[in-house]
Design a protein around this motif. Structure first.
Motif, PDB file in Angstrom:
ATOM      1  N   TRP A  70       0.852  -1.219  -0.024  1.00 44.12           N
ATOM      2  CA  TRP A  70       0.026  -0.007  -0.044  1.00 44.12           C
ATOM      3  C   TRP A  70       0.986   1.141   0.036  1.00 44.12           C
ATOM      4  CZ3 TRP A  70      -0.361   3.843   3.698  1.00 44.12           C
ATOM      5  CH2 TRP A  70      -1.704   4.831   3.641  1.00 44.12           C
ATOM      6  N   GLN A  74       1.195   4.497  -2.772  1.00 40.33           N
ATOM      7  CA  GLN A  74       1.155   5.823  -2.468  1.00 40.33           C
ATOM      8  C   GLN A  74       2.353   6.774  -2.877  1.00 40.33           C
ATOM      9  OE1 GLN A  74      -2.030   6.333  -1.884  1.00 40.33           O
ATOM     10  NE2 GLN A  74      -2.068   4.165  -1.542  1.00 40.33           N
ATOM     11  N   GLU A 348      -9.210   8.105  -1.894  1.00 39.92           N
ATOM     12  CA  GLU A 348      -8.805   6.946  -2.288  1.00 39.92           C
ATOM     13  C   GLU A 348      -7.505   6.052  -1.634  1.00 39.92           C
ATOM     14  OE1 GLU A 348      -7.355   6.032  -7.055  1.00 39.92           O
ATOM     15  OE2 GLU A 348      -6.663   8.164  -6.036  1.00 39.92           O
ATOM     16  N   GLN A 351      -9.467   4.315   1.109  1.00 35.21           N
ATOM     17  CA  GLN A 351     -10.044   3.120   0.795  1.00 35.21           C
ATOM     18  C   GLN A 351      -9.400   1.943   0.265  1.00 35.21           C
ATOM     19  OE1 GLN A 351     -12.340   5.167  -2.266  1.00 35.21           O
ATOM     20  NE2 GLN A 351     -13.758   6.276  -0.997  1.00 35.21           N
ATOM     21  N   GLU A 352      -8.007   2.449  -0.080  1.00 32.68           N
ATOM     22  CA  GLU A 352      -7.277   1.252  -0.818  1.00 32.68           C
ATOM     23  C   GLU A 352      -6.470   0.338   0.710  1.00 32.68           C
ATOM     24  OE1 GLU A 352      -5.816   3.469  -4.856  1.00 32.68           O
ATOM     25  OE2 GLU A 352      -4.611   3.686  -3.217  1.00 32.68           O
ATOM     26  N   SER A 355      -6.700  -3.259   0.618  1.00 30.75           N
ATOM     27  CA  SER A 355      -5.984  -4.207   0.096  1.00 30.75           C
ATOM     28  C   SER A 355      -5.013  -4.881   0.961  1.00 30.75           C
ATOM     29  CB  SER A 355      -5.084  -3.679  -0.999  1.00 30.75           C
ATOM     30  OG  SER A 355      -4.323  -2.466  -0.819  1.00 30.75           O
TER      31      SER A 355
END
Length: 416
Positions: A70, A74, A348, A351-352, A355
């Motif tokens: 993650w 980013q 965004e 929300q990721e 994962s």
């Protein structure tokens, strides 16, 4: 002289006119939406270009193990938005981080952005930038209150929280079924939990040998202390005396494995999942994802996931991850570091977190696990967590009681 035009040619002309008058607006809109191939050549570069260093320490476990995937995503987004600026992520252990600060490492060794520990004050607070001026009151109101308190020390905002975990009661559903323990659909209470723990505690004979099954198990690490989440009291009390008494009774009944509060996560997980000898494990979301992986490989067993009983004013949570920024004289570089951390709070990015099996710290993002009943239960339970490591006085008192509990359960207190 008459022009002779074939009917088929007229038809082609008509089709072309229709395309021009009807299709051109849509076509031109699509063409405008395509990126300009020369745009990267003329995109304005920031006033400062160079390398931002970041030390990433996984103080808390993610559902999938670590936050690396993650975080890298980013970083890629940030670098695209800021040509010429690069973020060098270095994954290090907590012990290595301690070594640098205990050894008085120079500024040329320390990073620009650094992960903040859960409990320990490894990083001197005077080395961390007060980030309060970079965030509006509206920005701060969007943060989960427990997560925000985690980064406030002496009135200063020493970091930015970016994800949260949660604790869960994970049942061995197969064992529960065999012992006729019916797990209720709604929220659990401690009366049911007490009954379930006792019922799933037993000894089974295998020939001349005996196999012991335990109703309850958990673990304790320097950065994850699940038991604090249930022994924390309310209404002015630091310790929930009822839960404390349940733990002592379970210990006396042999429902807790010997030395449980000296267990690492892996040791507790092996007893629960590897050996199948635990009815209920108090754990983080990592256990859910590990069991799913086992099930996909044809191993493991069915589990039931429940949030912690919340019949009090607020639970305690230490599963909060945050980054801070070390002091610098380069104001432009500082603003770029702040910009990166703010990007971690964008909808965004939050929300990721799905994962990697973690939860947003921004309360306005909404439910990200609506299609995952097990994780959604824990997502809903986040509202029950009110206290955390940011409540320093509460933590000091809790740790004293925690060490007493370890001694009473036959486990020596661990120096965290």
């Amino acid at each position: 002289m008459k022009l002779k035009v074939k009917p088929f040619t007229l038809f082609l002309y008509a089709v072309l006119l229709v395309i021009l008058f009807v299709g051109w607006p849509a076509l031109s809109k699509n063409l405008r939406s395509l990126p300009d191939p020369v745009d990267p050549l003329f995109r304005k570069k920031p006033e400062w270009t160079g390398l931002i260093t970041l030390w990433n320490v996984n103080f808390i476990d993610c559902g999938t193990g670590s936050n690396t995937r993650w975080l890298n995503l980013q970083v890629e987004k940030f670098e695209k938005q800021n040509p010429g600026v690069f973020i060098d992520v270095r994954n290090i252990t907590p012990d290595r981080m301690k070594m640098y600060f205990q050894g008085n490492a120079g500024d040329n060794v320390l990073p620009d952005i650094i992960a903040l520990p859960v409990y320990e004050d490894i990083i001197p607070h005077d080395l961390l930038v007060d980030l309060d001026e970079f965030f509006s009151q509206e920005d701060l109101r969007k943060l989960n209150p427990v997560a925000y308190k985690h980064v406030v020390r002496d009135g200063k905002m020493i970091g930015v929280p970016y994800m949260m975990g949660a604790y869960a009661l994970v049942f061995n559903a197969q064992l529960a079924h065999e012992k006729e323990v019916i797990i209720p659909e709604g929220q659990l209470d401690y009366a049911f939990l007490d009954s379930a723990v006792r019922t799933m505690t037993f000894t089974e004979k295998e020939g001349k040998a005996e196999k012991r099954y335990y109703g309850f198990c958990t673990y304790s690490t320097p950065y994850s202390r699940p038991l604090l989440s249930i022994i924390h009291g309310s209404q002015g009390k630091i310790v929930d005396e009822q839960v404390y008494s349940y733990l002592m009774r379970w210990h006396q009944a042999g429902a807790l494995p010997q030395g449980m509060l000296g267990f690492s996560y892996n040791k507790a997980w092996d007893l629960f999942a590897g050996q199948g000898r635990v009815g209920i494990m108090l754990t983080n979301t990592r256990a859910i994802y590990q069991m799913r992986a086992l099930q996909q490989s044809g191993n493991g067993f069915e589990i039931a996931v429940k949030g912690l009983p919340a019949d009090k004013k607020g639970l305690f949570l230490d599963q909060i991850a945050a980054f801070g920024i070390l002091r610098t004289d380069n104001h432009i570089k500082l603003e770029l570091c702040v910009s990166f951390l703010k990007g971690l709070l964008e909808d965004e990015a939050q929300q990721e977190l799905k994962s990697i099996g973690m939860f947003p710290v921004i309360t306005t993002v909404g439910d990200i696990y609506a299609d995952d009943p097990q994780m959604h239960q824990l997502e809903i339970s986040l509202k029950n967590y009110v206290y955390g490591p940011g409540d320093e006085k509460t933590v000091r008192l809790l740790e004293n009681e925690y060490n007493k509990l370890k001694q009473e359960l036959g486990t020596e207190a661990i120096d965290h």
